[in-house]
Design a protein around this motif. Structure first.
Motif, PDB file in Angstrom:
ATOM      1  N   ALA A 189       0.942  -1.108   0.032  1.00 23.85           N
ATOM      2  CA  ALA A 189       0.030  -0.065   0.198  1.00 23.85           C
ATOM      3  C   ALA A 189       0.914   1.222  -0.120  1.00 23.85           C
ATOM      4  CB  ALA A 189      -1.064  -0.093   1.156  1.00 23.85           C
ATOM      5  N   LEU A 190       0.349   2.292  -0.786  1.00 21.90           N
ATOM      6  CA  LEU A 190       1.351   3.424  -1.088  1.00 21.90           C
ATOM      7  C   LEU A 190       0.786   4.689  -0.697  1.00 21.90           C
ATOM      8  CD1 LEU A 190       3.806   4.897  -2.432  1.00 21.90           C
ATOM      9  CD2 LEU A 190       2.266   4.794  -4.588  1.00 21.90           C
ATOM     10  N   LEU A 191       1.284   5.503   0.028  1.00 20.96           N
ATOM     11  CA  LEU A 191       0.740   6.896   0.137  1.00 20.96           C
ATOM     12  C   LEU A 191       1.927   7.973   0.067  1.00 20.96           C
ATOM     13  CD1 LEU A 191      -1.493   8.930   1.004  1.00 20.96           C
ATOM     14  CD2 LEU A 191      -0.832   8.731   3.430  1.00 20.96           C
ATOM     15  N   SER A 192       1.853   8.677  -0.873  1.00 18.30           N
ATOM     16  CA  SER A 192       2.914   9.748  -1.136  1.00 18.30           C
ATOM     17  C   SER A 192       2.695  11.254  -0.931  1.00 18.30           C
ATOM     18  CB  SER A 192       3.624   9.462  -2.403  1.00 18.30           C
ATOM     19  OG  SER A 192       4.502  10.345  -2.818  1.00 18.30           O
ATOM     20  N   ASP A 193       3.360  12.055  -0.300  1.00 24.51           N
ATOM     21  CA  ASP A 193       3.182  13.446  -0.613  1.00 24.51           C
ATOM     22  C   ASP A 193       3.968  14.463  -1.478  1.00 24.51           C
ATOM     23  OD1 ASP A 193       5.381  13.823   0.935  1.00 24.51           O
ATOM     24  OD2 ASP A 193       4.236  14.370   2.798  1.00 24.51           O
ATOM     25  N   VAL A 194       4.572  13.475  -2.054  1.00 27.23           N
ATOM     26  CA  VAL A 194       5.660  13.886  -3.422  1.00 27.23           C
ATOM     27  C   VAL A 194       4.895  14.090  -4.720  1.00 27.23           C
ATOM     28  CG1 VAL A 194       7.856  13.668  -4.508  1.00 27.23           C
ATOM     29  CG2 VAL A 194       7.621  12.883  -2.308  1.00 27.23           C
ATOM     30  N   PRO A 195       4.419  15.275  -5.183  1.00 29.66           N
ATOM     31  CA  PRO A 195       3.582  15.390  -6.056  1.00 29.66           C
ATOM     32  C   PRO A 195       3.941  14.771  -7.383  1.00 29.66           C
ATOM     33  CG  PRO A 195       4.367  17.437  -5.448  1.00 29.66           C
ATOM     34  CD  PRO A 195       4.776  16.755  -4.253  1.00 29.66           C
ATOM     35  N   PRO A 196       3.554  13.917  -8.217  1.00 25.84           N
ATOM     36  CA  PRO A 196       3.857  13.613  -9.483  1.00 25.84           C
ATOM     37  C   PRO A 196       4.206  14.777 -10.404  1.00 25.84           C
ATOM     38  CG  PRO A 196       2.153  12.251  -8.727  1.00 25.84           C
ATOM     39  CD  PRO A 196       2.148  13.280  -7.834  1.00 25.84           C
ATOM     40  N   GLY A 197       5.164  14.684 -11.219  1.00 28.32           N
ATOM     41  CA  GLY A 197       5.388  15.886 -12.022  1.00 28.32           C
ATOM     42  C   GLY A 197       5.865  17.116 -11.851  1.00 28.32           C
ATOM     43  N   ALA A 198       6.277  17.233 -10.441  1.00 29.51           N
ATOM     44  CA  ALA A 198       6.787  18.322 -10.053  1.00 29.51           C
ATOM     45  C   ALA A 198       8.303  18.483 -10.217  1.00 29.51           C
ATOM     46  CB  ALA A 198       6.463  18.586  -8.551  1.00 29.51           C
ATOM     47  N   GLY A 199       8.681  17.259 -10.586  1.00 31.39           N
ATOM     48  CA  GLY A 199      10.405  17.580 -10.881  1.00 31.39           C
ATOM     49  C   GLY A 199      11.025  17.381  -9.712  1.00 31.39           C
ATOM     50  N   ILE A 200      10.528  16.543  -8.389  1.00 29.61           N
ATOM     51  CA  ILE A 200      11.324  16.309  -7.226  1.00 29.61           C
ATOM     52  C   ILE A 200      11.323  14.670  -7.096  1.00 29.61           C
ATOM     53  CG2 ILE A 200      10.883  18.670  -6.170  1.00 29.61           C
ATOM     54  CD1 ILE A 200       8.544  17.434  -4.550  1.00 29.61           C
ATOM     55  N   SER A 201      11.157  14.016  -8.121  1.00 25.47           N
ATOM     56  CA  SER A 201      11.465  12.581  -8.042  1.00 25.47           C
ATOM     57  C   SER A 201      10.296  11.811  -7.306  1.00 25.47           C
ATOM     58  CB  SER A 201      12.713  12.295  -7.855  1.00 25.47           C
ATOM     59  OG  SER A 201      13.237  11.209  -8.288  1.00 25.47           O
ATOM     60  N   SER A 202       9.297  11.984  -7.432  1.00 21.34           N
ATOM     61  CA  SER A 202       8.063  11.036  -6.880  1.00 21.34           C
ATOM     62  C   SER A 202       8.325   9.842  -7.265  1.00 21.34           C
ATOM     63  CB  SER A 202       6.585  11.503  -7.580  1.00 21.34           C
ATOM     64  OG  SER A 202       6.563  11.457  -8.738  1.00 21.34           O
ATOM     65  N   SER A 203       8.687   9.265  -8.440  1.00 21.87           N
ATOM     66  CA  SER A 203       8.944   7.930  -8.860  1.00 21.87           C
ATOM     67  C   SER A 203       9.971   7.386  -8.105  1.00 21.87           C
ATOM     68  CB  SER A 203       9.004   7.957 -10.437  1.00 21.87           C
ATOM     69  OG  SER A 203      10.319   8.569 -10.747  1.00 21.87           O
ATOM     70  N   ALA A 204      11.073   8.055  -7.869  1.00 15.47           N
ATOM     71  CA  ALA A 204      12.230   7.553  -7.199  1.00 15.47           C
ATOM     72  C   ALA A 204      12.047   7.248  -5.689  1.00 15.47           C
ATOM     73  CB  ALA A 204      13.462   8.441  -7.197  1.00 15.47           C
ATOM     74  N   ALA A 205      11.215   8.248  -5.109  1.00 13.63           N
ATOM     75  CA  ALA A 205      10.893   7.862  -3.632  1.00 13.63           C
ATOM     76  C   ALA A 205       9.968   6.625  -3.464  1.00 13.63           C
ATOM     77  CB  ALA A 205       9.923   9.120  -3.354  1.00 13.63           C
ATOM     78  N   ILE A 206       9.158   6.508  -4.727  1.00 14.19           N
ATOM     79  CA  ILE A 206       8.031   5.270  -4.456  1.00 14.19           C
ATOM     80  C   ILE A 206       8.804   4.092  -4.826  1.00 14.19           C
ATOM     81  CG2 ILE A 206       6.261   4.202  -5.677  1.00 14.19           C
ATOM     82  CD1 ILE A 206       5.053   6.849  -6.457  1.00 14.19           C
ATOM     83  N   THR A 207       9.935   3.907  -5.875  1.00 17.60           N
ATOM     84  CA  THR A 207      10.299   3.080  -6.036  1.00 17.60           C
ATOM     85  C   THR A 207      11.402   2.409  -4.933  1.00 17.60           C
ATOM     86  OG1 THR A 207      12.046   3.979  -7.499  1.00 17.60           O
ATOM     87  CG2 THR A 207      10.446   3.024  -8.415  1.00 17.60           C
ATOM     88  N   VAL A 208      12.221   3.392  -4.213  1.00 15.88           N
ATOM     89  CA  VAL A 208      13.171   3.049  -3.388  1.00 15.88           C
ATOM     90  C   VAL A 208      12.337   2.503  -1.917  1.00 15.88           C
ATOM     91  CG1 VAL A 208      14.842   4.182  -1.606  1.00 15.88           C
ATOM     92  CG2 VAL A 208      14.919   4.700  -4.212  1.00 15.88           C
ATOM     93  N   ALA A 209      11.128   3.332  -1.726  1.00 18.60           N
ATOM     94  CA  ALA A 209      10.458   2.795  -0.244  1.00 18.60           C
ATOM     95  C   ALA A 209      10.050   1.388  -0.776  1.00 18.60           C
ATOM     96  CB  ALA A 209       9.405   3.798  -0.069  1.00 18.60           C
ATOM     97  N   THR A 210       9.336   1.279  -1.970  1.00 22.00           N
ATOM     98  CA  THR A 210       9.034  -0.255  -2.090  1.00 22.00           C
ATOM     99  C   THR A 210      10.092  -1.285  -2.292  1.00 22.00           C
ATOM    100  OG1 THR A 210       7.238   0.958  -3.503  1.00 22.00           O
ATOM    101  CG2 THR A 210       7.766  -1.552  -3.727  1.00 22.00           C
ATOM    102  N   MET A 211      11.365  -0.767  -2.844  1.00 29.41           N
ATOM    103  CA  MET A 211      12.420  -1.847  -2.783  1.00 29.41           C
ATOM    104  C   MET A 211      12.903  -2.048  -1.476  1.00 29.41           C
ATOM    105  SD  MET A 211      13.889  -3.733  -5.157  1.00 29.41           S
ATOM    106  CE  MET A 211      13.930  -2.861  -6.688  1.00 29.41           C
ATOM    107  N   LEU A 212      12.879  -0.999  -0.704  1.00 29.12           N
ATOM    108  CA  LEU A 212      13.557  -1.362   0.836  1.00 29.12           C
ATOM    109  C   LEU A 212      12.616  -2.223   1.496  1.00 29.12           C
ATOM    110  CD1 LEU A 212      15.897  -0.616   2.680  1.00 29.12           C
ATOM    111  CD2 LEU A 212      14.711   1.070   3.602  1.00 29.12           C
ATOM    112  N   ALA A 213      11.333  -1.991   1.250  1.00 28.36           N
ATOM    113  CA  ALA A 213      10.488  -2.793   1.963  1.00 28.36           C
ATOM    114  C   ALA A 213      10.565  -4.336   1.786  1.00 28.36           C
ATOM    115  CB  ALA A 213       9.125  -2.321   1.994  1.00 28.36           C
ATOM    116  N   LEU A 214      10.721  -4.477   0.571  1.00 25.33           N
ATOM    117  CA  LEU A 214      10.668  -5.991   0.068  1.00 25.33           C
ATOM    118  C   LEU A 214      12.042  -6.301   0.312  1.00 25.33           C
ATOM    119  CD1 LEU A 214       9.388  -5.220  -3.795  1.00 25.33           C
ATOM    120  CD2 LEU A 214       8.503  -6.687  -1.894  1.00 25.33           C
ATOM    121  N   VAL A 215      13.261  -5.482   0.208  1.00 30.26           N
ATOM    122  CA  VAL A 215      14.782  -6.009   0.936  1.00 30.26           C
ATOM    123  C   VAL A 215      14.672  -6.591   2.184  1.00 30.26           C
ATOM    124  CG1 VAL A 215      16.979  -5.389   1.213  1.00 30.26           C
ATOM    125  CG2 VAL A 215      15.748  -4.953  -1.109  1.00 30.26           C
TER     126      VAL A 215
END
Length: 497
Positions: free
Chosen positions: A162-188
């Motif tokens: 389950a994902l909740l992010s306060d990094v707005p997509p498309g704002a140029g502050i890397s919402s996608s990296a925040a999502i993938t890193v949080a997900t990958m760390l949880a899986l690791v």
């Protein structure tokens, strides 16, 4: 990175950092069934968090081997993970598509194990309502593909994410990296892989998710910052391919903030890909010219004297020996016919497209030099007493390199945005009254956020408020201020709640 820059006792409790409390609250509301086993008991829930980032200097030059400087932000993505009774992976997003309604995507582990990166990417891209799920499901796929986890093993149970992010997509502050890193760390941590995967390896896995499944041809700087950034310091990475340097403290009384222009941008957008391909086309043409020359300044040119990275070309050599031979525009068909592919496995040269090779190469070679000088000026300012004219001089010099980088984004990389120009021009005009030093468009450009190097204190806070009000008056758009900083995901780790 030389040593652990984080003192463990100084790391805040992950569960206190936004948006983790909000995610846990919503899991007890809209997704009350999350982590519920068939027998009615509740499975343990593991939580991870990764910050967005502010690209202070370096930007798109990361993929050509530049040094980059980034700041981890207070804005972040939080991911909760729980084991399932079956062999399905199910992902929920609370706010990527609709702030008030969770969205769900689901598939079996067997289907995921049988997929390829290409087929998985196509499937997600075909349905805009499911594209966000590529960043989460893609992490599990990459762990399987790289043989960290065997999803075909019947002992491996399914997973809820389950994902909740306060990094707005498309704002140029890397919402996608925040999502993938949080997900990958949880899986690791879920699979107990910390003895095999360190922070940089985790970032590299996340980059694969973005490049090969989500279809974003990004470098590794954003994922590395989201994983390993330290609060209040510039995260420094020499992207060859990812050499960590010591973090760079900002001088006392100095900070960087981001101001979102309100113009959305996407790394997977066409111009970003064309600019990247054009830079690698320039690299290929420069290597061809080097082979024909044989020597420069008495030095024999053998193989690739740049070691695979355009950023290693000295600026003066570029101006003297190579820039005059680069075409202003080159068709993809002509390049492919003469040279084949570029040295970059991510870039695609389209036969029916034209590429601004000379100016794209200009941007990358010049920006690599600008970043090196920016770091020197910040280091010099750090060594001087606050309030002295000499210190202010170096901060101004660093800020004016940001202005130069911004101009190059528009003129050379063709990644500018009129609204970002308005924002940067306003920063210039308000320098003295608000104690601003410099500003530039960030990340992949084409909109998004402007980074501002500025002072701390009430005077600058008031200046930022005036800046945003005037920007709204001139553009009709409502900007958002990104201030504050927080640790990367690797340092906060995961928590079981």
């Amino acid at each position: 990175m030389k040593g652990n820059p984080i003192v463990r006792d100084s790391v805040p409790d992950l569960r206190s950092l936004a948006p983790v409390p909000a995610l846990l609250a919503r899991l007890g509301g809209e997704l009350a069934a999350f982590a519920r086993r068939a027998d009615g008991t509740r499975a343990p829930v593991r939580v991870a968090r990764a910050p967005g980032r502010l690209d202070v200097m370096g930007g798109v030059a990361d993929y050509t081997g530049s040094l980059v400087c980034e700041m981890p932000l207070a804005r972040a993505a939080a991911v909760a993970l729980a084991a399932r009774d079956d062999r399905d992976v199910q992902v929920f997003s609370f706010n990527l598509l609709d702030e008030h309604k969770p969205f769900t995507a689901r598939m079996s582990l067997d289907a995921l194990a049988a997929a390829s990166a290409e087929s998985l990417g196509r499937d997600f891209a075909a349905d805009p309502q499911r594209l966000w799920a590529a960043y989460l499901v893609g992490c599990l796929f990459v762990l399987h593909e790289q043989k960290y986890v065997d999803l075909r093993d019947p002992r491996v149970t399914g997973i809820d994410l389950a994902l909740l992010s306060d990094v707005p997509p498309g704002a140029g502050i890397s919402s996608s990296a925040a999502i993938t890193v949080a997900t990958m760390l949880a899986l690791v941590d879920h699979f107990g892989l910390r003895d095999r995967i360190d922070g940089m390896a985790l970032a590299a896995l996340c980059q694969q998710v973005e490049n090969r499944i989500a279809g974003a041809p990004c470098g590794i700087m954003d994922q590395a910052t989201a994983a390993l950034g330290t609060p209040g310091e510039l995260f420094r990475l020499l992207c060859q391919p990812h050499q960590l340097l010591d973090p760079l403290p900002l001088p006392p009384g100095v900070r960087v903030v981001g101001v979102d222009t309100g113009v959305r941008h996407w790394v997977s957008g066409g111009q970003y890909g064309r600019t990247r391909a054009a830079a690698f086309m320039g690299h290929r043409l420069i290597l061809d010219r080097m082979r024909k020359m044989g020597r420069i300044n008495g030095k024999e040119l053998v193989g690739d004297p740049l070691d695979g990275y355009l950023a290693n070309l000295p600026l003066q050599d570029y101006k003297d020996f190579f820039r005059p031979y680069l075409p202003a525009v080159l068709s993809g068909a002509q390049f492919v016919a003469e040279f084949g592919a570029t040295v970059d496995p991510v870039s695609r040269v389209e036969a029916d497209a034209d590429y601004a090779v000379q100016t794209a190469t200009d941007h990358h070679v010049h920006d690599a030099e600008r970043v090196r000088n920016f770091v020197k000026f910040i280091e010099k300012a750090n060594a001087l007493t606050p309030g002295t004219p000499e210190r202010s001089k170096y901060l101004d010099m660093a800020g004016h390199l940001m202005y130069a980088s911004h101009v190059s984004y528009t003129r050379d990389a063709l990644l500018g945005a009129p609204e970002a120009d308005v924002m940067v021009d306003l920063v210039r005009k308000m320098e003295r009254t608000a104690k601003f030093y410099g500003a530039r468009i960030t990340g992949a450009g084409q909109g998004g956020t402007v980074a501002v190097l500025c002072a701390e204190g009430d005077r600058t806070d008031s200046g930022l408020a005036d800046l945003m009000a005037e920007y709204t008056r001139q553009t009709g758009k409502t900007p958002t201020l990104f201030a504050g900083t927080s640790p990367g995901a690797w340092w906060t780790g995961t928590a079981v709640v």
